[in-house]
Design a protein around this motif. Structure first.
Motif, mmCIF file in Angstrom:
data_model
loop_
_atom_site.group_PDB
_atom_site.id
_atom_site.type_symbol
_atom_site.label_atom_id
_atom_site.label_comp_id
_atom_site.label_asym_id
_atom_site.label_seq_id
_atom_site.Cartn_x
_atom_site.Cartn_y
_atom_site.Cartn_z
ATOM 1 N N PHE A 1 0.808 -1.329 0.337
ATOM 2 C CA PHE A 1 0.513 0.027 0.020
ATOM 3 C C PHE A 1 0.961 1.559 0.112
ATOM 4 C CE2 PHE A 1 -2.942 -3.496 1.517
ATOM 5 C CZ PHE A 1 -3.848 -3.137 1.167
ATOM 6 N N PRO A 2 1.105 1.495 -1.480
ATOM 7 C CA PRO A 2 2.217 2.848 -0.631
ATOM 8 C C PRO A 2 1.262 4.045 -1.409
ATOM 9 C CG PRO A 2 2.554 1.653 -3.361
ATOM 10 C CD PRO A 2 1.278 0.856 -2.233
ATOM 11 N N THR A 3 2.126 5.376 -1.155
ATOM 12 C CA THR A 3 1.524 5.917 -0.677
ATOM 13 C C THR A 3 1.444 7.153 -2.413
ATOM 14 O OG1 THR A 3 3.242 7.620 0.003
ATOM 15 C CG2 THR A 3 1.265 6.022 1.551
ATOM 16 N N ASP A 4 2.197 7.070 -3.568
ATOM 17 C CA ASP A 4 2.461 7.413 -4.619
ATOM 18 C C ASP A 4 0.910 7.036 -5.246
ATOM 19 O OD1 ASP A 4 3.484 8.771 -7.335
ATOM 20 O OD2 ASP A 4 5.321 7.803 -7.149
ATOM 21 N N PRO A 5 0.627 8.669 -5.699
ATOM 22 C CA PRO A 5 -0.577 8.670 -6.227
ATOM 23 C C PRO A 5 -0.273 8.866 -7.620
ATOM 24 C CG PRO A 5 -0.224 11.075 -5.732
ATOM 25 C CD PRO A 5 0.808 10.120 -4.906
ATOM 26 N N ARG A 6 0.492 8.518 -8.440
ATOM 27 C CA ARG A 6 1.070 8.951 -9.880
ATOM 28 C C ARG A 6 0.669 7.992 -10.733
ATOM 29 N NH1 ARG A 6 7.081 11.023 -9.400
ATOM 30 N NH2 ARG A 6 7.037 9.124 -7.779
ATOM 31 N N PRO A 7 0.550 6.913 -10.868
ATOM 32 C CA PRO A 7 -0.400 5.890 -11.236
ATOM 33 C C PRO A 7 -1.766 6.027 -11.337
ATOM 34 C CG PRO A 7 1.419 4.462 -10.311
ATOM 35 C CD PRO A 7 0.961 5.399 -9.708
ATOM 36 N N TRP A 8 -2.367 6.454 -10.272
ATOM 37 C CA TRP A 8 -4.237 7.114 -10.257
ATOM 38 C C TRP A 8 -4.487 8.188 -10.704
ATOM 39 C CZ3 TRP A 8 -5.652 11.360 -7.208
ATOM 40 C CH2 TRP A 8 -6.932 11.168 -7.094
ATOM 41 N N GLN A 9 -3.292 9.517 -10.884
ATOM 42 C CA GLN A 9 -4.466 10.449 -10.749
ATOM 43 C C GLN A 9 -4.047 10.838 -11.882
ATOM 44 O OE1 GLN A 9 -0.753 12.883 -9.055
ATOM 45 N NE2 GLN A 9 0.126 13.331 -10.380
ATOM 46 N N ASP A 10 -3.618 10.323 -13.262
ATOM 47 C CA ASP A 10 -3.987 10.142 -14.551
ATOM 48 C C ASP A 10 -5.104 9.853 -15.012
ATOM 49 O OD1 ASP A 10 -1.257 11.653 -14.642
ATOM 50 O OD2 ASP A 10 -0.121 9.714 -15.511
ATOM 51 N N THR A 11 -5.425 9.053 -14.171
ATOM 52 C CA THR A 11 -6.968 8.806 -14.674
ATOM 53 C C THR A 11 -7.813 9.181 -14.190
ATOM 54 O OG1 THR A 11 -7.271 7.110 -12.993
ATOM 55 C CG2 THR A 11 -5.744 6.196 -14.893
ATOM 56 N N VAL A 12 -7.887 10.410 -13.786
ATOM 57 C CA VAL A 12 -9.087 11.518 -12.840
ATOM 58 C C VAL A 12 -8.739 12.834 -14.110
ATOM 59 C CG1 VAL A 12 -9.828 12.347 -11.050
ATOM 60 C CG2 VAL A 12 -8.857 10.815 -10.731
ATOM 61 N N PRO A 13 -9.876 13.306 -14.203
ATOM 62 C CA PRO A 13 -10.286 14.657 -14.792
ATOM 63 C C PRO A 13 -8.979 15.411 -14.424
ATOM 64 C CG PRO A 13 -12.286 13.455 -14.574
ATOM 65 C CD PRO A 13 -11.378 12.494 -13.802
ATOM 66 N N ALA A 14 -8.743 16.567 -15.432
ATOM 67 C CA ALA A 14 -8.000 17.995 -14.755
ATOM 68 C C ALA A 14 -8.644 18.679 -13.874
ATOM 69 C CB ALA A 14 -7.222 17.674 -15.672
ATOM 70 N N ASP A 15 -9.699 18.471 -13.761
ATOM 71 C CA ASP A 15 -10.433 20.243 -13.151
ATOM 72 C C ASP A 15 -11.391 18.861 -11.626
ATOM 73 O OD1 ASP A 15 -12.404 17.830 -14.970
ATOM 74 O OD2 ASP A 15 -13.195 19.883 -15.471
ATOM 75 N N SER A 16 -11.019 17.575 -11.242
ATOM 76 C CA SER A 16 -11.351 17.475 -10.081
ATOM 77 C C SER A 16 -10.812 18.139 -9.069
ATOM 78 C CB SER A 16 -11.363 15.933 -9.982
ATOM 79 O OG SER A 16 -10.970 15.391 -8.683
#
Length: 415
Positions: A80-95
């Motif tokens: 359970f790492p805390t690095d969100p980078r693999p996830w954040q690219d899947t989220v709308p930029a204006d979230s």
């Protein structure tokens, strides 16, 4: 891991909570902010330790409700790492949650060498704070604020006391001029509320960049200068990221902890009567709030490296798993009677990402509460608890206002 669901459920869930779109509980809704513990209870009854939630429109996540499950996840950085980078690219930029959750070069988003480098620099900046001197700073600033409203017989403690006090203390610690600090506070509030979060983030970054440039030109005995001059040689982007962590944990969290604790003391006879009679201390009230209504209610986000079976539920890879510090602390399986003196709550997190500023935060918040109680011992809530409004947002537990009344009194002499 022991996270279990209600009896009678299929022993292994067919899908992760984050995939159960129809079942997700919207943590961004006003109904959740109004009654989070009711929501935690309903989620626990329906889903067990792991609940499917929505952090913003179309942003799914899993919320950890169980204490033991939370502990295991917080201590398991490998899965359970805390690095969100693999996830954040899947989220709308204006979230609206992205400014709060996206990756920055700071300890809480990092592992391995980077985590060590950022945490050591941050800890050195915090450890340089003189606790004895800080007591004097808090006392003087608190009394000046109290003197500004003590003759009126009423005050609104969020705007008149807790927020300006914590902001001023943080400015002192960081070597930050008040005008820059005001921009930081406004930007950070928008980031936490997830309302106009992008604008708030832009304001925050602009203000912190201005602070960094100021301290580069005029270094001092402050935490910002210690970050800039640490042997790990953090660059400006890295220093800005650490400052965001400092102001997030040291600002929003601390003044919300002050007001949440004062609210408890004004509405709960165990603490109101106990504090007046001396049988309970403000520290006991503070720790009760850290159990029941911690200012960071749902946080410590992790992102599994690969699908992982937790109890009876598969958690998907690279999707946010938030620890509900408030729900885990009140897990019925661990709550046993009177908790006075019990500090086993998770409000400061645990493991490698535990808060490094815990000691100084306790000092500031307790001093702020004690100064207020000493000056205005007959203070009463000027509204019913049901009329109080809580700020929106999935992450924090924060009042919009806390109106009080008291017997008007003359200003206190400040030596």
């Amino acid at each position: 891991m022991p996270g279990t669901g209600p009896m009678g459920r299929c022993p292994v869930a067919r899908s992760a909570p984050a995939d159960a779109a129809a079942a997700r509980v919207p943590l961004h809704a006003a109904a959740f902010a109004a009654d989070p513990h009711g929501a935690y209870g309903a989620m626990r009854e329906r889903f067990g330790d792991l609940a499917p939630v929505e952090l913003a429109e179309g942003v799914p996540a899993t919320l950890v409700l169980g204490y033991e499950t939370a502990l295991r996840i917080l201590h398991d950085a490998e899965h359970f790492p805390t690095d969100p980078r693999p996830w954040q690219d899947t989220v709308p930029a204006d979230s609206p949650v992205l400014p709060m959750m996206r990756w920055y070069p700071a300890a809480r988003y990092s592992t391995g060498y980077d985590h060590t480098r950022y945490r050591q620099a941050s800890k050195a900046a915090i450890d340089g704070i003189d606790g004895h001197a800080m007591h004097t700073v808090v006392e003087e600033l608190a009394l000046r604020l109290i003197n500004s409203f003590c003759q009126a017989g009423s005050a609104e403690l969020v705007a008149d006391y807790a927020r300006p006090l914590v902001s001023a203390v943080l400015n002192e610690i960081m070597g930050c001029p008040p005008e820059i600090g005001a921009q930081v506070t406004a930007g950070m509030a928008a980031r936490f509320d997830t309302v106009r979060a992008a604008e708030g983030m832009a304001l925050l970054q602009t203000a912190l960049t201005e602070l960094i440039e100021l301290k580069q030109a005029h270094p001092g005995n402050d935490a910002t200068t210690r970050l800039l001059t640490h042997p790990h040689q953090l660059n400006e982007t890295e220093v800005l990221a650490q400052l965001m962590s400092f102001y997030g944990a040291g600002g929003e969290a601390q003044f919300n902890l002050i007001t949440n604790t004062v609210l408890l003391m004004l509405t709960d006879e165990r603490f109101g009567g106990g504090l007046v009679s001396g049988s309970l201390s403000s520290r006991d009230a503070l720790d009760e709030v850290l159990f029941q209504d911690p200012p960071m209610a749902n946080f410590c986000t992790t992102y599994p490296r690969s699908p992982v079976l937790t109890g009876v539920t598969w958690l998907p890879a690279h999707q946010p798993v938030l620890i509900s510090l408030a729900a885990a602390n009140t897990d019925p399986t661990i709550v046993r009677g009177d908790r006075t003196g019990n500090r086993s709550h998770l409000a400061w997190s645990v493991g490698r990402h535990a808060c490094p500023a815990r000691t100084i935060a306790y000092l500031i918040v307790q001093d702020a509460i004690d100064q207020l109680l000493d000056a205005l011992p007959d203070m009463e809530l000027a509204a019913t608890p049901a009329d109080l409004v809580w700020r929106p947002g999935p992450f924090h537990r924060a009042l919009t206002s806390l109106p009080v009344t008291f017997r008007p009194s003359p200003p206190v002499n400040i030596s």
